[in-house]
Design an enzyme around this catalytic site. Structure first.
Site, PDB file in Angstrom:
ATOM      1  CG  ASP A   1      80.549  57.913 -48.472  1.00  0.00           C
ATOM      2  OD1 ASP A   1      81.621  57.288 -48.662  1.00  0.00           O
ATOM      3  OD2 ASP A   1      79.679  58.043 -49.347  1.00  0.00           O
ATOM      4  CG  ASP A   8      77.699  54.480 -50.530  1.00  0.00           C
ATOM      5  OD1 ASP A   8      76.566  54.759 -50.977  1.00  0.00           O
ATOM      6  OD2 ASP A   8      78.606  54.030 -51.248  1.00  0.00           O
ATOM      7  CG  LEU A   9      75.990  59.794 -46.848  1.00  0.00           C
ATOM      8  CD1 LEU A   9      76.747  60.848 -46.048  1.00  0.00           C
ATOM      9  CD2 LEU A   9      74.494  60.013 -46.725  1.00  0.00           C
TER      10      LEU A   9
END
Length: 291
Positions: free
Chosen positions: A216, A173-174
């Site tokens: 995300d 994930d970001l």
């Protein structure tokens, strides 16, 4: 020689089945082939049959077809070229025929009859493919969606069980994505997600599969052990560190890896990778951990 043909198929004719009276001038075997094509849902299979039918019944050496973003080719590029256009539900289909010799008037009529009937199952197959893709892919990143991921992981586990081959998953994930959205807006957030999807698609091997499973959060199914997954993680981290958009907004990623164990369920291997992801975050982010 140049002749034009503009045939309009209305939306109501989608999934149209040819009536026998419309095929009376064609051989019974050809009638059966055309009717059978309406059962096919693979555009390339239908187009290959289209080319063979045209080549068998007319002096046609090759066909090129462009319809929306789809392109197909059959046969030779060399010969007399004749371009035709067919309208279907507001979209224009371009057909470029390559002929050995000019068509006679009766052959032109025959081309028109066969073309009209064979293009219908072709359009059907393309429409089905587009609908299927929308059901399986995320429109923002063009990666597989959560449902496609679930089905793909089940199949991958079944294959690994049958062939005793290694399998791993990577969850990404970001980092600080919510903060980026709050500070710069959702339009930029969507752009970052789309760019990350492209980066991920470029980083994986042909045997791997990448998915956006929500927000995300992304997952990669790796056909290999944790070492192969680690190489992928390093490639992703290297790519994102030199990407201008991510560098500008200080967007990074954390990754968690788990190698599938024999007899382990899809949920369990995902859970272990998820725990590894949070270990990476707690260890300062911008890194990966192996479960």
């Amino acid at each position: 020689m140049d002749f034009g043909l503009a045939t309009e198929f209305s939306p109501e004719e989608y999934r149209y089945q040819p009536e026998v009276r419309q095929l009376t001038d064609l051989e019974p075997d050809l009638v059966k082939i055309i009717q059978h094509l309406h059962e096919s849902l693979d555009p390339r299979t239908v187009f290959a049959c289209f080319g063979k039918i045209m080549g068998q019944h007319l002096p046609i050496e090759g066909i090129e077809m462009t319809f929306k973003h789809h392109q197909f080719h059959w046969g030779s590029h060399q010969g007399i070229k004749v371009l035709q256009q067919v309208n279907f539900s507001g979209d224009v289909c371009h057909l470029n025929y390559v002929l050995r010799k000019p068509l006679t008037p009766s052959q032109s009529q025959r081309l028109s009859a066969i073309q009209t009937l064979v293009l219908l199952p072709m359009f059907n197959a393309i429409k089905y493919q587009e609908i299927s893709r929308k059901a399986m892919y995320d429109s923002l990143t063009n990666l597989g969606n959560r449902h496609y991921y679930s089905e793909s992981l089940k199949k991958a586990i079944a294959t690994s069980t049958r062939h005793e081959s290694p399998l791993s998953i990577v969850i990404l994930d970001l980092d600080n994505f919510k903060q980026l959205n709050d500070n710069h807006g959702h339009l930029l957030g969507d752009k970052v997600l789309a760019e990350f999807g492209q980066l991920l698609a470029s980083a994986i091997r042909d045997t791997d599969q990448a998915f956006r499973v929500g927000g995300d959060e992304f997952v990669v199914i790796v056909r290999g052990d944790s070492s192969a997954a680690s190489i992928l993680c390093e490639r992703v981290l290297s790519s994102i560190s030199t990407h201008s958009l991510f560098e500008k907004y200080q967007a990074e990623t954390s990754l968690g890896v788990s190698q599938w164990r024999e007899g382990e369920s899809a949920a369990t291997v995902f859970e272990r990778a998820d725990k590894a992801l949070y270990l990476a975050k707690s260890d300062g982010r911008r890194c990966f951990k192996i479960a």
